[in-house]
Scaffold this active site. Structure first.
Site, PDB file in Angstrom:
ATOM      1  N   TYR A   1       3.506  43.985 -38.303  1.00  0.00           N
ATOM      2  CA  TYR A   1       4.030  42.757 -38.919  1.00  0.00           C
ATOM      3  C   TYR A   1       4.940  43.131 -40.082  1.00  0.00           C
ATOM      4  O   TYR A   1       4.546  43.905 -40.965  1.00  0.00           O
ATOM      5  CB  TYR A   1       2.878  41.855 -39.416  1.00  0.00           C
ATOM      6  N   SER A   2       6.146  42.573 -40.074  1.00  0.00           N
ATOM      7  CA  SER A   2       7.065  42.804 -41.189  1.00  0.00           C
ATOM      8  C   SER A   2       6.465  42.204 -42.446  1.00  0.00           C
ATOM      9  O   SER A   2       5.915  41.092 -42.404  1.00  0.00           O
ATOM     10  CB  SER A   2       8.402  42.101 -40.951  1.00  0.00           C
TER      11      SER A   2
ATOM     12  N   GLU B   1      15.784  45.271 -36.306  1.00  0.00           N
ATOM     13  CA  GLU B   1      14.343  45.379 -36.002  1.00  0.00           C
ATOM     14  C   GLU B   1      13.945  44.130 -35.217  1.00  0.00           C
ATOM     15  O   GLU B   1      13.775  43.049 -35.785  1.00  0.00           O
ATOM     16  CB  GLU B   1      13.505  45.475 -37.276  1.00  0.00           C
TER      17      GLU B   1
ATOM     18  N   CYS C   1      16.692  40.584 -37.446  1.00  0.00           N
ATOM     19  CA  CYS C   1      15.236  40.686 -37.298  1.00  0.00           C
ATOM     20  C   CYS C   1      14.705  39.430 -36.606  1.00  0.00           C
ATOM     21  O   CYS C   1      15.125  38.313 -36.921  1.00  0.00           O
ATOM     22  CB  CYS C   1      14.569  40.866 -38.662  1.00  0.00           C
TER      23      CYS C   1
ATOM     24  N   TYR D   1      11.480  42.506 -31.895  1.00  0.00           N
ATOM     25  CA  TYR D   1      10.202  42.770 -31.244  1.00  0.00           C
ATOM     26  C   TYR D   1       9.909  41.773 -30.145  1.00  0.00           C
ATOM     27  O   TYR D   1      10.611  40.810 -29.997  1.00  0.00           O
ATOM     28  CB  TYR D   1       9.072  42.770 -32.283  1.00  0.00           C
TER      29      TYR D   1
END
Ligand code: FAD
Length: 378
Positions: free
Chosen positions: A155-156, A376, A336, A378
């Site tokens: 988790y960012s 980044e 992101c 996901y």
């Protein structure tokens, strides 16, 4: 500073006066704020118990007004010292046991799905830098490896290194609850719900949470040039690292980092109820109009110029001339969020480059080489 945003458990000295004047400094312990309103949801644990509701909302207004004018002091400043990025201080075999401080739903009723702002107390033992991630190991057994723990989920981190309490002891996450809907019936199937996101969104203050990390270098905020331009493109929870950057730039008083460049956030979500940290970001717009730009794409509420849904790439296209110029001048660009955001964005950037008579492939490889391109997903 937008204090009516989902900050949690702030412990901060702010100049406030009950009447709204800039009176003396008082130390406010454990202030909890939630997204949608300020008055009734405000919890000033040690100070306001004695205040009537009316007085509470006066304090709330005063905090907002005053905080906008002054940045918040942070401690310990040693967190600025290390030359090396903190990396993998805790690994999956020996995770750190942290504690949940708070879990707040931060989207409105019309948002599809649920997103929570989760503050975790690591007691200063798992320091991190803005743009890094924590790993979380949810409790229970890994269904694929009986007897073994679950795999780590990343988790960012959505706070600065000082955390939402400005004391370096907490980290905040922005977590979307992963739900599963049967494609045929359209009904939710709780047996297939995401393990870790549901664990985090259901957690209660005081619950233990196993964390690993911090990890990741690609989204670290380059700070050598305080006048640099940072273009941030987020979908949904992808806004997490950018909340950290923006708090560092505009909310915190860090003696060794004074930002005087341009931060430009593009945020794509489904509708206005799904906007994340909107009040916090809007307050920077008000206070730092020269240094901050904020563009939202609401796919289910707005139309692009072709009459289709408004996605973040449509906003990028709208400002493509400026964006390309800023990139040519050395701006950093960050992406992101969900993986699915990248193809549409890349197609748009390629089309715009070709319209300008440039080769996107060459430009992209140059941006990568110059370390201006940060992704980044996901
Ligand atoms: P899992 O249990 O891993 O399940 C994954 C998905 O499969 C879920 O959608 C679930 O509903 C579905 N599923 C479960 N069982 C079945 C089945 N039988 N058939 C079909 N589907 C099924 N997420 C955030 O919310 N915020 C962040 O800031 C964030 N940052 C990230 C940063 C990085 C670098 C990375 C790599 C990922 C990040 N993520 C973030 C994603 C996060 O790591 C998790 O992947 C996410 O929370 C889902 O994990 P989970 O344990 O809840 O779901």
């Amino acid at each position: 500073m937008a204090l009516s945003t989902p900050l949690s458990q702030m412990s901060v000295a702010l100049p406030i006066g009950i009447d709204g004047s800039s009176g003396s400094m008082i130390k406010v312990q454990s202030v909890s704020f939630t997204e949608k309103s300020c008055g009734p949801l405000l919890r000033l644990d040690t100070v306001s118990r004695k205040l009537s509701l009316k007085k509470r909302s006066t304090v709330c207004m005063s905090l907002q007004q005053q905080a906008r004018r002054s940045k918040v002091s942070v401690t310990p400043l040693e967190l600025e010292d290390p030359k090396e990025t903190p990396l993998n201080l805790y690994r999956p075999k020996e995770p750190y046991t942290a504690k949940i401080v708070s879990v707040d739903r931060i989207v409105g009723p019309q948002a599809p799905g649920e997103t929570c702002h989760i503050v975790i107390d690591h007691d200063g033992k798992v320091p991190y830098w803005e743009g890094q991630s924590y790993g979380v190991i949810p409790p229970g057994e890994n269904p694929k490896k009986p007897g073994a723990p679950h795999n780590v989920r990343l988790y960012s981190i959505a706070s600065t290194r000082y955390g939402d309490s400005f004391d370096g002891k907490t980290a905040s996450l922005c977590v979307r609850r992963a739900q599963y809907y049967d494609p045929e019936t359209g009904k939710e199937d709780p047996s297939k719900a995401g393990v870790c996101s549901n664990f985090l969104c259901n957690a209660k203050p005081g619950d233990k949470v196993q964390i690993t990390g911090p990890s990741g270098k690609v989204m670290l905020l380059p700070e050598e040039d305080p006048k640099a331009t940072h273009i941030m493109i987020a979908t949904g929870t992808g806004v997490a690292p950018f909340r950290g950057y923006l708090r560092r730039m505009f909310m915190e008083d860090v003696p060794t980092f004074k930002f005087d460049g341009l931060a430009w956030l593009f945020l794509g979500v489904a509708n206005s109820d799904s906007l994340l940290y909107d009040e916090e970001f809007s307050s920077y717009l008000k206070d730092y109009p020269e240094n901050f730009r904020y563009d939202k794409a609401l796919s289910r509420e707005e139309k692009n110029k072709k009459g289709g849904k408004m996605y973040v790439q449509d906003k990028i296209e709208e400002y493509s001339d400026e964006i390309f110029k800023l990139l040519d001048d050395g701006a950093h660009i960050y992406f992101c969020g969900l993986k699915g955001m990248m193809p549409g964005i890349q197609d748009t950037l390629k089309r715009v480059a070709e319209e300008r008579g440039e080769s996107w492939e060459q430009k992209l490889s140059q941006l990568r080489k110059n370390k201006q391109w940060h992704v980044e997903v996901y």
